[in-house]
Design a protein around this motif. Structure first.
Motif, PDB file in Angstrom:
ATOM      1  N   LYS A   1       0.851  -1.182   0.000  1.00 57.29           N
ATOM      2  CA  LYS A   1       0.000   0.000   0.000  1.00 57.29           C
ATOM      3  C   LYS A   1       0.891   1.238   0.000  1.00 57.29           C
ATOM      4  CE  LYS A   1      -3.766  -2.097   2.678  1.00 57.29           C
ATOM      5  NZ  LYS A   1      -4.599  -1.972   3.906  1.00 57.29           N
ATOM      6  N   TYR A   2       0.619   2.135  -0.927  1.00 51.70           N
ATOM      7  CA  TYR A   2       1.386   3.386  -0.991  1.00 51.70           C
ATOM      8  C   TYR A   2       0.423   4.528  -1.249  1.00 51.70           C
ATOM      9  CZ  TYR A   2       4.524   7.071  -2.481  1.00 51.70           C
ATOM     10  OH  TYR A   2       5.175   8.271  -2.591  1.00 51.70           O
ATOM     11  N   ARG A   3       0.602   5.628  -0.517  1.00 51.05           N
ATOM     12  CA  ARG A   3      -0.264   6.794  -0.681  1.00 51.05           C
ATOM     13  C   ARG A   3       0.554   8.059  -0.449  1.00 51.05           C
ATOM     14  NH1 ARG A   3      -3.155   9.385   3.195  1.00 51.05           N
ATOM     15  NH2 ARG A   3      -2.775   7.661   4.659  1.00 51.05           N
TER      16      ARG A   3
ATOM     17  N   ASP B   1      -2.355  13.821  -6.171  1.00 46.10           N
ATOM     18  CA  ASP B   1      -2.341  12.747  -5.171  1.00 46.10           C
ATOM     19  C   ASP B   1      -2.271  11.400  -5.880  1.00 46.10           C
ATOM     20  OD1 ASP B   1      -2.708  14.800  -3.384  1.00 46.10           O
ATOM     21  OD2 ASP B   1      -4.851  14.429  -3.111  1.00 46.10           O
TER      22      ASP B   1
ATOM     23  N   ARG C   1      -2.112   6.968  -5.230  1.00 42.82           N
ATOM     24  CA  ARG C   1      -2.145   5.788  -4.357  1.00 42.82           C
ATOM     25  C   ARG C   1      -2.029   4.528  -5.214  1.00 42.82           C
ATOM     26  NH1 ARG C   1      -7.693   7.386  -4.155  1.00 42.82           N
ATOM     27  NH2 ARG C   1      -9.133   5.738  -4.833  1.00 42.82           N
TER      28      ARG C   1
ATOM     29  N   ASN D   1      -2.095   0.178  -4.771  1.00 43.26           N
ATOM     30  CA  ASN D   1      -2.341  -1.030  -3.979  1.00 43.26           C
ATOM     31  C   ASN D   1      -2.078  -2.247  -4.854  1.00 43.26           C
ATOM     32  OD1 ASN D   1      -3.622   0.190  -1.478  1.00 43.26           O
ATOM     33  ND2 ASN D   1      -5.002   0.968  -3.045  1.00 43.26           N
TER      34      ASN D   1
END
Length: 785
Positions: free
Chosen positions: A369-371, A381, A383, A385
């Motif tokens: 998971k990266y955000r 922004d 994100r 997954n």
């Protein structure tokens, strides 16, 4: 896959690989400021306003007094107010380590005549979106023994149907569209084919913070090929170190337990652990038709107890990584481990009885998971997954015995099984990657680009038939959903337009010959589907509290893996299934009414219309032992749902909802033209009330009394126009009442007693399979941090 599709896939993968490392050098952006607002006794205050002085920025605290703001570095003054308490001010330095604060309000001796809220909590912000969306505040249900499935069963427009008790097959529907037509997500990550150890009706409600239900039209950011809607479960991430544990015991020897543990260091290092288990004998009584194996005597109505329906599962979800760093708001490496055991009591109909057949499964799923906000550029922004399931399933049917409901069995000397003589072990090799980019420019504009890539490759063998070619045939799918959307937001109205590209490739074999001395052979085949969908959603606020919504989507839903290849229990595969197409329309109005400072009323009405082609529905096979999926030419669905909720301070909450739908066969060339689609409820609803008494046996301790009612009108199991009145089979009207009592001590320790189906009525689902009768349970939950 065509050459152009290969290029698209490779470009998608390269883009993810290239952009992710850049996050390491991405700097700046807003900082999350979080905290809690409590009263003198230390209990969290729900509904308090936390506002930034002279900025117009503010939020409303959640059930436990928690709040979160996103601010630039600098000095700010927070003003906190709630009726009956003195307003408190706190100056903070954002960027100096003061990003986690606690504010205690003092009681005021004066009665406030008017309270003006300058912020809205997260649930209301989501409900105000242009989409037809309902939100479940899961934190208010953490004291119950509910799982996610049964919690959702109380939402307007939703029916959760099961084939039995704990761990049974679950069928989820939104406004009549059901099963794979509705997509399920956890924190925006699709739950497709994760395995039998991880499904809605075995995940405890404590795992969730809230649940968002999108009906008909789905936001492009979720990246789904949903026809009827989507459910996004937002988990409890916690902004500070936290530990809680719970255990419940109930009827039919049912045990449930869960542990949530989160560690967050000042450096940003974080570790998360969620572990839960479910166990039940499911040995409840039923009314059935039974036949004596010796005399063939028929008993049209016999009360029996289930004897082969034990279920248990154990699951651990662990994550480790960092949060609130310059290169990542969240970077977590995780693993999900699960194990399940399920005994198969019946076939698709209750007349099919089994006594030895069972199934085992496990899940081994690493994840990433990266955000990051302001990724590469201010306002962008990102994100990402990704996960891959390495789990295995086993279908074990090796006992050649006939069982019946009278406790009799007939054994055979020859090798065989109760249905298929199988010791089939298989892995689904399911991989998923989901990437979403949100770019905000100006004060009112946002672009969203999403891509969801999914692979499936079932491999297995029947150890009882090592040389069988049928188990070596390909069962593969590749799916990619790409979406692009634009959103305009103003104070009084907003508009979203979007498009989605759906692609699926299926690889399989068809069987030729095998009878009349003809040689049996398999011919490999590939089918590709490529479709373009689009939609629009808009909302207009006549004033701050009165909202109108309208949305439309031309949606596609690609056939699911189990629909194509079967589930090896009660669902036979159908390789000829075509994608479903639906034109979805929604029109609604919502009204928030602040009657007096302590009295709040919410009212919503939504109308919907669905015009679907190649509608995929479930039907019984000729022998009625298994189900299969078929395309039905045209289906039209018109309906209305309404909801009303009332709240008096933190003392009383009550509400009710009702849903009516008219789902009909619209294929003019069929004998059943104009008939309601069978085995689908068309009128159902819920009502609930909770009353909380404060300061019971001590200041800050509370006692809550809750009641819930479920209503489902009668409906036919087969086409209404076929057969006579005496031969038609249906499910009668159903009404169920539930009660619960919860005592909370020092905001740390909770005791709950529950009774479901108080009047012990017969409740049915899915081709009249009977569900458990009256049941009791007790739960204890302790919050350590």
């Amino acid at each position: 896959m065509s050459f152009s599709d290969n290029i698209t896939l490779k470009l998608w993968l390269v883009l993810c690989c290239v952009l992710t490392p850049f996050a390491v050098i991405s700097q700046s952006g807003k900082i999350s400021v979080s905290g809690t607002v409590t009263g003198p006794s230390g209990q969290g205050i729900y509904g308090a306003t936390v506002a930034v002085h002279n900025s117009g920025i503010g939020v409303v605290t959640g059930e436990k007094g928690g709040f979160e703001l996103s601010l630039e570095e600098g000095t700010y003054t927070l003003e906190v107010s709630y009726m009956g308490y003195k307003t408190a001010s706190r100056t903070i330095e954002v960027g100096s380590g003061q990003e986690r604060i606690s504010i205690t309000l003092e009681e005021s001796p004066y009665e406030l005549r008017e309270v003006v809220l300058s912020g809205k909590n997260m649930i209301r912000k989501i409900e105000e979106k242009a989409f037809n969306v309902s939100v479940v505040d899961a934190e208010k249900l953490h004291h119950t023994t509910l799982d996610l499935g049964h919690a959702l069963d109380r939402v307007s427009g939703i029916r959760v149907r099961e084939s039995g008790g704990v761990g049974s097959e679950m069928n989820f529907s939104i406004n009549g569209f059901r099963g794979k037509q509705v997509k399920l997500f956890i924190d925006g990550i699709p739950m497709d084919d994760i395995g039998s150890s991880f499904q809605l009706n075995n995940i405890p409600i404590n795992l969730a913070e809230r649940i968002e239900v999108y009906k008909g039209v789905v936001p492009v950011g979720l990246g789904a090929d949903a026809l009827g809607g989507a459910v996004n479960i937002i988990t409890n991430t916690y902004k500070k170190s936290h530990i809680d544990a719970s255990y419940s015991y109930g009827s039919f020897n049912t045990h449930r337990s869960m542990v949530n543990a989160v560690y967050v260091a000042k450096s940003g290092f974080t570790a998360q652990l969620n572990a839960y288990q479910n166990y039940s004998d499911n040995n409840y009584k039923m009314e059935v038709q039974a036949v004596d194996l010796e005399t063939n005597k028929y008993y049209p109505k016999r009360t029996v107890r289930r004897f082969h329906d034990t279920y248990h599962n154990e699951t651990v979800i662990a994550n480790i990584g960092v949060v609130q760093k310059s290169y990542a708001d969240e970077l977590l490496f995780g693993i999900t481990l699960g194990n399940s055991y399920k005994e198969i009591q019946t076939g698709a109909r209750v007349e099919s009885v089994f006594g030895a057949w069972h199934r085992k499964g496990n899940i081994i799923m690493p994840s990433l998971k990266y955000r990051k906000k302001d990724f590469l550029a201010r306002g962008l922004d990102f994100r990402l997954n990704a996960n891959y399931n390495l789990g295995q399933e086993k279908n074990i049917d090796t006992v050649n015995v006939d069982y019946n409901w009278l406790g009799q069995k007939k054994e055979y000397d020859t090798p065989g099984g109760e249905r298929s003589y199988s010791l089939y072990k298989f892995r689904n090799h399911n991989g998923l990657a989901n990437a979403v980019w949100d770019y905000k420019f100006g004060k009112a504009h946002k672009l969203t680009l999403s891509s969801t890539f999914n692979t499936f490759n079932r491999k297995g063998n029947n150890t009882l038939e090592e040389d069988s070619e049928s188990y070596e045939q390909p069962q593969k799918t590749l799916k990619n959903i790409v979406g692009l959307g634009y959103q305009f937001v103003s104070d009084s109205w907003n508009l979203t337009v979007f498009g989605k590209q759906y692609f699926q490739e299926n690889k399989f074999s068809t069987r030729i010959g095998g009878s009349n001395n003809e040689e049996l052979r398999y011919v490999k085949a590939t089918k590709n589907y490529n479709h373009l969908g689009y939609g629009v959603a808009g909302t207009w606020f006549l004033n701050e509290d009165l909202q109108f919504k309208v949305s439309y989507e031309r949606a596609y839903r690609l056939p699911g893996n189990e629909e194509l290849f079967g589930d090896l229990i009660n669902l036979a595969g159908n390789l000829n299934l075509r994608p479903e197409e639906s034109y979805n329309y929604n029109l609604g109005v919502g009204y928030w009414w602040q009657l007096r400072p302590q009295h709040r009323l919410y009212f919503a009405v939504n109308g919907f219309y669905r015009d679907a082609n190649d509608f995929i529905r479930t039907r019984l096979q000729t022998n009625e032992e298994m189900q299969t999926k078929d395309n039905l030419g045209k289906v039209k669905n018109t309906g209305l749902e309404g909801e009303i909720r009332y709240q008096y301070g933190n003392r009383l909450m009550a509400g009710m909802n009702i849903t009516y739908l008219d789902l009909k066969n619209n294929s003019k060339d069929e004998d059943t033209y104009g008939d309601r689609i069978p085995n689908i409820p068309y009128l159902y609803g819920n009502a609930d009330v909770t009353y909380t008494v404060p300061d019971v046996w001590g200041k800050g301790n509370t006692l809550s009394l809750g009641y819930n009612l479920l209503y489902v009108d009668s409906f036919y199991l087969f086409w209404p126009s076929l057969g006579t009145k005496s031969t038609k089979r249906g499910i009668p009207e159903q009404i169920s009442h539930d009660l619960n009592v919860t005592y909370t001590y020092n905001n740390k320790l909770q005791f709950t007693l529950e009774c479901r189906n108080i009047l012990d009525k017969n409740l049915y689902d899915n081709f009249s399979l009977q569900k458990p009768g009256r049941s009791f349970s007790a739960k204890i939950k302790y919050t350590i941090l």
